[in-house]
Write an enzyme that holds these catalytic residues in place. Structure first.
Site, PDB file in Angstrom:
ATOM      1  N   ILE A  76      -6.214   8.463   3.130  1.00  0.00           N
ATOM      2  CA  ILE A  76      -5.722   6.894   3.181  1.00  0.00           C
ATOM      3  C   ILE A  76      -6.886   5.904   3.221  1.00  0.00           C
ATOM      4  O   ILE A  76      -7.873   6.134   3.767  1.00  0.00           O
ATOM      5  CB  ILE A  76      -5.333   6.778   4.955  1.00  0.00           C
ATOM      6  CG1 ILE A  76      -4.305   7.845   5.189  1.00  0.00           C
ATOM      7  CG2 ILE A  76      -4.872   5.587   5.210  1.00  0.00           C
ATOM      8  CD1 ILE A  76      -3.102   7.906   4.475  1.00  0.00           C
ATOM      9  N   GLY A 130       4.366   4.268   0.590  1.00  0.00           N
ATOM     10  CA  GLY A 130       5.262   3.200   0.702  1.00  0.00           C
ATOM     11  C   GLY A 130       6.583   3.754   1.245  1.00  0.00           C
ATOM     12  O   GLY A 130       7.296   3.025   2.052  1.00  0.00           O
ATOM     13  N   GLU A 131       7.133   4.805   1.013  1.00  0.00           N
ATOM     14  CA  GLU A 131       8.515   5.329   1.072  1.00  0.00           C
ATOM     15  C   GLU A 131       8.455   6.313   2.414  1.00  0.00           C
ATOM     16  O   GLU A 131       9.549   6.285   2.944  1.00  0.00           O
ATOM     17  CB  GLU A 131       9.293   5.998   0.007  1.00  0.00           C
ATOM     18  CG  GLU A 131       8.605   5.574  -1.333  1.00  0.00           C
ATOM     19  CD  GLU A 131       9.417   4.849  -2.108  1.00  0.00           C
ATOM     20  OE1 GLU A 131      10.752   4.729  -2.039  1.00  0.00           O
ATOM     21  OE2 GLU A 131       8.645   4.119  -3.096  1.00  0.00           O
ATOM     22  N   GLN A 158       2.981  -0.091   6.597  1.00  0.00           N
ATOM     23  CA  GLN A 158       4.134   0.469   5.686  1.00  0.00           C
ATOM     24  C   GLN A 158       4.961   1.534   6.482  1.00  0.00           C
ATOM     25  O   GLN A 158       5.984   1.515   6.353  1.00  0.00           O
ATOM     26  CB  GLN A 158       3.561   1.354   4.210  1.00  0.00           C
ATOM     27  CG  GLN A 158       2.889   0.387   3.299  1.00  0.00           C
ATOM     28  CD  GLN A 158       3.937  -0.412   2.997  1.00  0.00           C
ATOM     29  OE1 GLN A 158       5.097  -0.009   2.483  1.00  0.00           O
ATOM     30  NE2 GLN A 158       3.680  -1.877   3.280  1.00  0.00           N
TER      31      GLN A 158
END
Ligand code: MOS
Length: 735
Positions: A619, A694-695, A628
């Protein structure tokens, strides 16, 4: 590894610009002589434009020009190799393929004048009664187009003979991205060159697609996107308004801004498609998966082919010897679907993780335990080892933080006051992809560094991550680092999509920074330099100064460059996914535990708390990365409980094309969130081992909520969003 700034929860590099209003978004650009465009859109779902009477509109105040379907410029279709939102360019023919389709554009001195005049256009249609916005009915009446996505073994036969079986269908509705920033393109021409300030997640993609559309060389197109107010996939590709902004600017000889209003954002700029999925899982009595069949159908439009690859994740997330996946698409008279956050996996795991919960109930095995028994030791689809797979650890840690061991498996057995409490869980997963990134890093005579790459910051933290990597390797503070992104003139960088930007660019920034440091060291060690004759490889940067590794020599950037009479040195690097990709499979994993509270007397359902553990490799910034996932979880609450596009079957129009009728979660819908990011570097993925985040946070959330709802109410909801009326029928299962 010793680190100064990597991993720290640092504030956004560009935060001050945003909160002071200094950050300029595509719609903030106001070049001289700017004119404004507004679209007239089809009221019918199928047919053709017979006539456009512009007499009144033409003489309305401020009107400068009108483009419409019967008098349209010629655009070229982009080849399949170029991704676009709609394959059919706008106004290509006079046919109507969906309600909301752009049929004319009015350009005027002001936005209000353009909007007013667009309403004065008198458009006559020949209306075709045969159209379809009814997904269910279309599936009954027509053959869907099938793609066999592959698999292994003979899952059909094995399923039939399995001791425990689940065979269930799951539906998800059309969802809209609803980015806060509306889609907008501000376009102008400089002689033969087209320049677009655009709300896009991919400036290089816009350049390529615009060049193809206008039949001009890519070198004559410039696209820029310095800031974006949310995209979530809706701004990955070229949409009609951007083409029309460029065309209007060309024909008028003035800059033109085309901003889609909120309603148009719902119809002509993409959304997540309808999906219908069937999942069959066959298992042993002890819960080991023996056969898995996942079929998914999604709708697409008449002007574009879009496949929502729901089933791909099912081939490798869990261990299972016999697997088959099939995808189908069927056309409806709607605007084109497009990727929306976690495309494929998000609806795919809604189905798969619901089915696994059903299997757990069937077997009487704890849903956590069932998943742990089936964690995949390797990627059985690609027959490769994982670069890293902390799926099991994510599940166990999420369960531990959540207090899963206190769960009474009996449906409706946990309550507090009037509220029934339900606990559910689901896995999260997202394939980790990398693409080519080119970066340049310069050290300037004023002592600062400048890092550049044509990728974008879609609000996710790209600026911050770039600055952190340069700061980490140089010791320069953020005040002395300039980040240049979102401009096709910069070194080629990746799309801000697929959770790829950080993972792709970070290794290139690091390499380019090293290359620039080596250039400084060469200056310092060359004839006439302060450390002439020493080995340039023996230098690093600390505290913004060039230092010998033995710390015996030290010189500042300005001093060095001034002494050498140079205004800057520049390091460049290209990074791409290398041969590791052939040797390992890269995927991120996670787990969500969810508590819902259902008050059957008041008919109130809420997601009270979520504990999530996500492994996305290293990270780089805990604050922007957590942000996010928090946002994703809230989006998952929307998907599970609120969001759906409703089409009027009689008119074919989208009823919910506004934020009053299309419900998105607000702060009061946000659950208490306990999030852990594991932060285990995945060095095989690239330097620093960051896979992007992001997802993944959205995947699995809707299933975890539906599983919790089942636990509270005994109602197995297989169609999203979960509506209160579907729960009320059940009453209080413990009563
Ligand atoms: Mo994401 S749907 O790839 O922007």
């Amino acid at each position: 590894m010793e680190t100064n700034v990597l991993g720290k929860p640092l504030n956004r590099f560009e935060g001050r610009l945003k909160v002071t209003g200094a950050a300029r978004y595509a719609g903030d650009y106001r070049p001289k002589e700017l004119a404004f465009a507004f679209a007239a859109r089809s009221e019918i779902a199928a047919g053709e434009v017979l006539s456009v009477d512009a007499t009144e509109a033409e003489v309305a105040p401020g009107v400068l020009g009108i483009i419409h379907a019967l008098d349209s410029p010629e655009f070229f279709r982009c080849p399949e190799s170029v991704s676009v939102g709609e394959r059919r360019p706008p106004l290509e023919d006079k046919m109507i393929y969906y309600a909301g389709q752009i049929v004319a554009v009015v350009v005027a001195e002001t936005y209000a004048q353009a909007r007013w005049a667009a309403g004065l256009l008198k458009i006559k249609y020949r209306e075709d009664e045969r159209f379809s916005v009814d997904f269910e009915k279309a599936l009954e009446e027509r053959e869907a187009k099938v793609t066999d996505r592959g698999g292994r073994g003979d899952p059909g036969a094995i399923f039939d003979e399995s001791e425990a079986r689940v065979d269930a269908s799951y539906d998800s509705p059309v969802e809209s991205h609803c980015a806060m920033e509306l889609h907008v393109s501000t376009a102008w021409w400089e002689e033969k060159r087209l320049v677009v300030e655009d709300s896009t997640q991919h400036v290089l993609g816009q350049r390529e697609a615009l060049a193809r559309t206008f039949g001009m060389p890519e070198s004559d197109v410039e696209a820029r996107s310095r800031f974006i107010g949310g995209g979530f996939g809706s701004k990955l590709f070229l949409w009609p308004h951007c083409i029309l902004a460029a065309e209007a600017a060309r024909s008028l000889g003035r800059p033109v801004q085309f901003m889609l209003d909120r309603r148009a954002n719902f119809t002509t700029a993409g959304n997540r498609p309808f999906t219908k999925q069937r999942v069959r899982i066959g298992a042993d009595r002890d819960g080991r998966f023996r056969a898995l069949l996942h079929e998914a159908t999604n709708h697409t439009s008449l002007v574009h082919d879009y496949e929502e690859s729901c089933t791909d994740v099912s081939r490798s997330l869990y261990s299972c010897p016999d697997v088959a996946t099939i995808q189908r698409t069927i056309r409806l008279n709607t605007g084109s679907p497009t990727p929306m956050r976690g495309p494929g996996e998000t609806p795919g795991l809604w189905a798969l993780e619901s089915a696994i919960d059903e299997l757990a109930v069937e077997l009487g095995i704890d849903p956590l335990e069932l998943r742990l028994r089936n964690v995949a030791e390797r990627d059985e689809d690609r027959a490769l080892p994982w670069s890293s797979n902390l799926h099991g650890r994510c599940l166990k840690e999420a369960a531990k933080r959540f207090g899963w061991e206190r769960r009474n498996p009996q449906v409706g057995s946990m309550r507090e006051g009037e509220e029934l409490i339900g606990w559910g869980l689901a896995s999260a997963s997202w394939e980790a992809m990398r693409t080519e990134a080119n970066v340049s890093v310069e050290f300037l005579a004023n002592g600062s560094a400048r890092v550049a790459c044509a990728t974008q910051d879609i609000g996710t933290g790209t600026y911050t991550v770039f600055a952190q990597v340069v700061s980490e390797l140089t010791g320069l503070g953020f005040d002395n680092i300039e980040v240049l992104i979102g401009d096709t003139r910069l070194p080629k960088g990746p799309i801000s999509g697929g959770s790829m930007a950080t993972g792709s660019v970070v290794p290139a920034i690091a390499d380019a920074t090293d290359a620039a440091i080596l250039k400084l060291a060469k200056l310092a060690t060359t004839q006439g330099g302060p450390f002439a004759g020493r080995d340039p490889e023996g230098f690093v940067m600390r505290d913004g100064k060039l230092c010998s590794k033995d710390r015996s020599a030290r010189v500042g950037i300005s001093e060095l460059l001034e002494g050498a009479r140079q205004s800057y040195v520049k390091g460049e690097a290209t990074a791409q996914s290398g041969e590791e990709q052939e040797k390992y499979s890269f995927r991120s994993f996670g787990a969500h535990c969810v508590e819902v509270r259902w008050n059957p007397d008041r008919g109130r359902l809420r997601v009270a708390r979520v504990a999530s553990v996500i492994d996305a490799g290293r990270i780089i910034n805990h604050k922007t990365a957590s942000n996010q996932v928090y946002g994703s979880i809230v989006m998952g609450v929307g998907m599970a409980l609120l969001e759906r596009c409703v089409y009027d079957k009689r008119s074919g129009r989208l009823v919910t094309d506004n934020l009053a009728d299309y419900l998105v979660p607000v702060m009061t819908d946000a659950p208490e969130m306990d999030l852990v990011l594991l932060d285990e570097p995945d060095p095989r993925f690239g330097r620093f081992g960051a896979r992007g985040i992001g997802e993944i946070g959205l995947t699995g959330v809707a299933a975890a909520i539906a599983n919790a709802v089942y636990h509270a109410t005994g109602r197995r909801i297989r169609s999203l969003p979960i509506r209160l009326d579907s729960l009320l029928e059940s009453g209080d299962p413990s009563a």
